[in-house]
Every structure is written in structure tokens, then in C-alpha cells.
Design an enzyme around this catalytic site. Sequence first.
Site, PDB file in Angstrom:
ATOM      1  N   ASP A   1       9.405  98.116   1.743  1.00 56.60           N
ATOM      2  CA  ASP A   1       8.862  98.431   0.236  1.00 56.60           C
ATOM      3  C   ASP A   1       7.504  97.892  -0.011  1.00 56.60           C
ATOM      4  O   ASP A   1       6.964  98.228  -0.946  1.00 56.60           O
ATOM      5  CB  ASP A   1       9.865  97.667  -0.599  1.00 56.60           C
ATOM      6  CG  ASP A   1       9.993  96.143  -0.363  1.00 56.60           C
ATOM      7  OD1 ASP A   1       9.250  95.702   0.585  1.00 56.60           O
ATOM      8  OD2 ASP A   1      10.680  95.505  -0.939  1.00 56.60           O
ATOM      9  N   GLU A   2       6.893  97.063   1.152  1.00 56.26           N
ATOM     10  CA  GLU A   2       5.765  96.566   1.160  1.00 56.26           C
ATOM     11  C   GLU A   2       5.274  95.359   0.055  1.00 56.26           C
ATOM     12  O   GLU A   2       4.411  94.998  -0.103  1.00 56.26           O
ATOM     13  CB  GLU A   2       4.563  97.639   1.157  1.00 56.26           C
ATOM     14  CG  GLU A   2       4.657  98.681   2.340  1.00 56.26           C
ATOM     15  CD  GLU A   2       3.481  99.587   2.347  1.00 56.26           C
ATOM     16  OE1 GLU A   2       2.576  99.536   1.449  1.00 56.26           O
ATOM     17  OE2 GLU A   2       3.649 100.626   2.925  1.00 56.26           O
TER      18      GLU A   2
END
Length: 171
Positions: free
Chosen positions: A87-88
Site C-alpha cells: 500500500d506504500e
Amino acid sequence: MLFPWRTINGTEASAYYPAGTAQVHINADIAYAVDLYVRVTDDQDFLASQGLPLIIETACFWLAYGHYATDDAHHGRFVINDVTGPDEYTAMVNNNYYTNRMAQHNLYLATKYARKLGHTEDNVIGKLGLTTAEIDAFQHAADQMYLPFDPESQIKKTGRHQHRKAGLANC
């Protein structure tokens, strides 16, 4: 072996470590893709010549990057710290569920295919120099992988939830 997250020439090109290099799940993602390709095509030649060496190398990475915890909370479990999940948004967390689960799958794949191809007349495992102790180490790490899950909320923990519990409601 660590595959790059961003590349131009085969080496990591991301200038920001947490958003690039720390996304080590890419190794397990690629091993997953190799397995999917083999299951769909039944390309055993590819598996023996290219797929298994890649799966073994990425499994070796997990044994080197992760470790067995000695703290009371996770004692004896195989943990993977300081990673960024897919998801960073949760950079540099310990035991991101996705990363740990994919690493576990990668280790199980290495065990499965190594045992399968180790008993063929081609002796692929012997050619790779892999020992039964290393195969057993893959199996043990996979069996002991810590997969963070909150049974009360039924949430697989990615790192983001930890901020909410720390009182940071908007994170």
C-alpha cells in the site's frame, strides 16, 4: 537476491528507500508469479531451469532478511522487520501481514519444488547445491512465520492499524 522495485537497468532506481528498496515483498510476488505460470502451463522445463532457481534464491533472501524473534511477544516466530507493504502508506513497519504471508508462501514453494525436483533423474537440487538442511530451514521458517492478526477486530495487520492504537486517529 533482491529484485528492484523501480529500475531502468536492472538495479534499484528509487531514490527514496522506504518507498522503493524496503518493498521487499516484490521478491515473493515474483516467486508467486513463477508458481502461477508453472501451474497454468505445466512448463516443467522452465521450472527446472529457471523457475526453481529463482524461487530458491528468493527463499534464501527471506532466511537472510528475517529472523527468529527472541522477545516475549513473538518468541520463536519468524519475523520480518523494517519493510514497506504494497500500500506504500505504511513505510518501514515490522511484520506487515502481506509481506510476511507472501514470504511464507515463497518459503513453502521452495520447500515443495525442491523436494519434488530433488528426486528426479536430473537432480536439479544437487545442481543448485541445495542441502536438505536448507530445505528444512525453508519449511521451518514458513511454519513459524508470524502473521499479525487481531482476532477481536478481524483485521490482518499491515502496520497502519498500529498508529490508530497509538492514538493517531488520522493515520
